[in-house]
Design a protein around this motif. Structure first.
Motif, PDB file in Angstrom:
ATOM      1  N   ALA A  97     -30.573  46.692 -49.595  1.00 31.78           N
ATOM      2  CA  ALA A  97     -30.460  46.321 -48.184  1.00 31.78           C
ATOM      3  C   ALA A  97     -29.027  45.922 -47.849  1.00 31.78           C
ATOM      4  CB  ALA A  97     -31.428  45.187 -47.846  1.00 31.78           C
ATOM      5  N   ILE A  98     -28.399  45.163 -48.725  1.00 31.22           N
ATOM      6  CA  ILE A  98     -26.996  44.778 -48.503  1.00 31.22           C
ATOM      7  C   ILE A  98     -26.127  46.029 -48.415  1.00 31.22           C
ATOM      8  CG2 ILE A  98     -24.967  43.698 -49.564  1.00 31.22           C
ATOM      9  CD1 ILE A  98     -26.997  41.630 -50.777  1.00 31.22           C
ATOM     10  N   GLY A 108     -20.671  40.553 -38.998  1.00 28.83           N
ATOM     11  CA  GLY A 108     -19.401  40.775 -39.687  1.00 28.83           C
ATOM     12  C   GLY A 108     -19.250  40.122 -41.046  1.00 28.83           C
ATOM     13  N   PHE A 109     -20.328  39.543 -41.588  1.00 28.42           N
ATOM     14  CA  PHE A 109     -20.235  38.963 -42.932  1.00 28.42           C
ATOM     15  C   PHE A 109     -19.937  40.075 -43.933  1.00 28.42           C
ATOM     16  CE2 PHE A 109     -21.886  35.527 -40.704  1.00 28.42           C
ATOM     17  CZ  PHE A 109     -22.153  34.420 -41.492  1.00 28.42           C
ATOM     18  N   SER A 110     -19.145  39.756 -44.946  1.00 31.86           N
ATOM     19  CA  SER A 110     -18.754  40.760 -45.933  1.00 31.86           C
ATOM     20  C   SER A 110     -19.876  41.013 -46.932  1.00 31.86           C
ATOM     21  CB  SER A 110     -17.517  40.277 -46.705  1.00 31.86           C
ATOM     22  OG  SER A 110     -17.874  39.218 -47.575  1.00 31.86           O
ATOM     23  N   ARG A 111     -19.767  42.138 -47.611  1.00 31.44           N
ATOM     24  CA  ARG A 111     -20.736  42.470 -48.661  1.00 31.44           C
ATOM     25  C   ARG A 111     -20.721  41.406 -49.751  1.00 31.44           C
ATOM     26  NH1 ARG A 111     -21.536  48.430 -51.189  1.00 31.44           N
ATOM     27  NH2 ARG A 111     -21.603  48.820 -48.958  1.00 31.44           N
ATOM     28  N   LEU A 160     -22.838  38.478 -48.679  1.00 26.07           N
ATOM     29  CA  LEU A 160     -24.256  38.835 -48.712  1.00 26.07           C
ATOM     30  C   LEU A 160     -24.771  38.938 -50.144  1.00 26.07           C
ATOM     31  CD1 LEU A 160     -24.366  41.477 -45.843  1.00 26.07           C
ATOM     32  CD2 LEU A 160     -24.840  39.031 -45.722  1.00 26.07           C
ATOM     33  N   GLU A 161     -23.950  39.433 -51.034  1.00 26.45           N
ATOM     34  CA  GLU A 161     -24.358  39.490 -52.442  1.00 26.45           C
ATOM     35  C   GLU A 161     -24.503  38.089 -53.031  1.00 26.45           C
ATOM     36  OE1 GLU A 161     -21.564  42.179 -54.253  1.00 26.45           O
ATOM     37  OE2 GLU A 161     -22.716  43.939 -53.595  1.00 26.45           O
ATOM     38  N   ALA A 162     -23.654  37.163 -52.606  1.00 26.58           N
ATOM     39  CA  ALA A 162     -23.796  35.767 -53.056  1.00 26.58           C
ATOM     40  C   ALA A 162     -25.107  35.174 -52.545  1.00 26.58           C
ATOM     41  CB  ALA A 162     -22.604  34.935 -52.586  1.00 26.58           C
ATOM     42  N   GLN A 183     -28.166  33.786 -54.893  1.00 24.97           N
ATOM     43  CA  GLN A 183     -28.790  32.471 -54.705  1.00 24.97           C
ATOM     44  C   GLN A 183     -30.307  32.616 -54.541  1.00 24.97           C
ATOM     45  OE1 GLN A 183     -27.221  29.369 -54.852  1.00 24.97           O
ATOM     46  NE2 GLN A 183     -29.364  28.750 -54.950  1.00 24.97           N
ATOM     47  N   THR A 184     -30.711  33.629 -53.824  1.00 17.08           N
ATOM     48  CA  THR A 184     -32.144  33.898 -53.639  1.00 17.08           C
ATOM     49  C   THR A 184     -32.810  34.154 -54.987  1.00 17.08           C
ATOM     50  OG1 THR A 184     -31.697  34.855 -51.471  1.00 17.08           O
ATOM     51  CG2 THR A 184     -33.815  35.413 -52.493  1.00 17.08           C
ATOM     52  N   LEU A 185     -32.201  34.987 -55.792  1.00  5.48           N
ATOM     53  CA  LEU A 185     -32.778  35.325 -57.098  1.00  5.48           C
ATOM     54  C   LEU A 185     -32.738  34.147 -58.061  1.00  5.48           C
ATOM     55  CD1 LEU A 185     -31.355  38.938 -57.394  1.00  5.48           C
ATOM     56  CD2 LEU A 185     -33.738  38.279 -56.956  1.00  5.48           C
ATOM     57  N   ALA A 186     -31.766  33.252 -57.882  1.00  2.67           N
ATOM     58  CA  ALA A 186     -31.690  32.060 -58.741  1.00  2.67           C
ATOM     59  C   ALA A 186     -32.888  31.147 -58.510  1.00  2.67           C
ATOM     60  CB  ALA A 186     -30.387  31.303 -58.484  1.00  2.67           C
ATOM     61  N   SER A 187     -33.486  31.234 -57.338  1.00  8.59           N
ATOM     62  CA  SER A 187     -34.640  30.381 -57.042  1.00  8.59           C
ATOM     63  C   SER A 187     -35.971  31.100 -57.284  1.00  8.59           C
ATOM     64  CB  SER A 187     -34.571  29.908 -55.582  1.00  8.59           C
ATOM     65  OG  SER A 187     -34.757  31.007 -54.700  1.00  8.59           O
TER      66      SER A 187
END
Length: 198
Positions: A90-91, A174-177, A180-182, A186-190
């Motif tokens: 998706a990113i 306009g957020f960078s890739r 978004l990967e960070a 973080q999502t996967l860390a939880s």
């Protein structure tokens, strides 16, 4: 005898898809659509019906051509791999095209007039269908012991969708890739750990 079309319907649909992706349903005017497709409004009507019908065709094409990573993800061996695949694909999609960032479904559903309500509802239905597929896959992961028995498949699917939708909005803003990967990391860390085999 009717005149036959003098334009490539498939190319026109691709061009319209890009307009809707960039501007959403409400933001895409007929002037935008005719300019992008190179087709006059009467010919667009003749080929595709009204703007809503054109949008629905564009949305179906978007799902077929750009969201093929979802069924691929559902075949992966673990729920965490499913989530990671969906997040990173998706990113990549949300940032691949600088002229139309974000997600067509999110861009199209965020705002709309009363007249656009059928389109908003169609987008909600499409999102719900995708979320159900993810929820069902996570339910299997719980049954298989890949997720702990305390995990809630509906909550995990809603959580993943919330992150995906938020990232689509951020990409449009306009957020960078890298950012978004960070967020994905973080999502996967939880992510809930698999049931212990001990």
């Amino acid at each position: 005898m009717g005149r036959h079309r003098e334009f490539d319907v498939e190319k026109a649909l691709d061009s319209a898809l890009c307009v809707f992706w960039r501007k959403g349903y409400e933001g895409a005017s007929y002037a935008d659509l005719t300019e992008a497709t190179g087709v006059e409004r009467p010919a667009l009507y003749s080929a595709f019906g009204n703007k809503e019908a054109l949008f629905r065709l564009a949305l179906a094409r978007y799902y077929d051509r750009y969201l093929d990573y979802l069924p691929q993800a559902l075949l992966l061996p673990t729920a965490r791999e499913v989530a990671a695949h969906i997040l990173y694909k998706a990113i990549e999609l949300n940032t691949r095209y600088p002229e139309h960032t974000g997600c067509l479904g999110i861009n199209g559903a965020l705002a709309g007039s009363d007249e656009a309500e059928p389109v908003r509802l169609a987008l909600i239905d499409a999102r719900a269908a995708g979320e159900k597929q993810i929820r069902d896959r996570f339910e299997r992961a719980i049954a298989d012991g890949d997720l702990p028995p305390t995990a809630k498949s509906d909550t995990l699917a809603a959580f993943l969708m919330a992150v995906l939708h938020g990232m689509a909005v951020q990409a449009k803003a306009g957020f960078s890739r890298d950012v978004l990967e960070a967020v994905a990391e973080q999502t996967l860390a939880s992510w809930p750990a698999a049931r212990s085999s001990v």
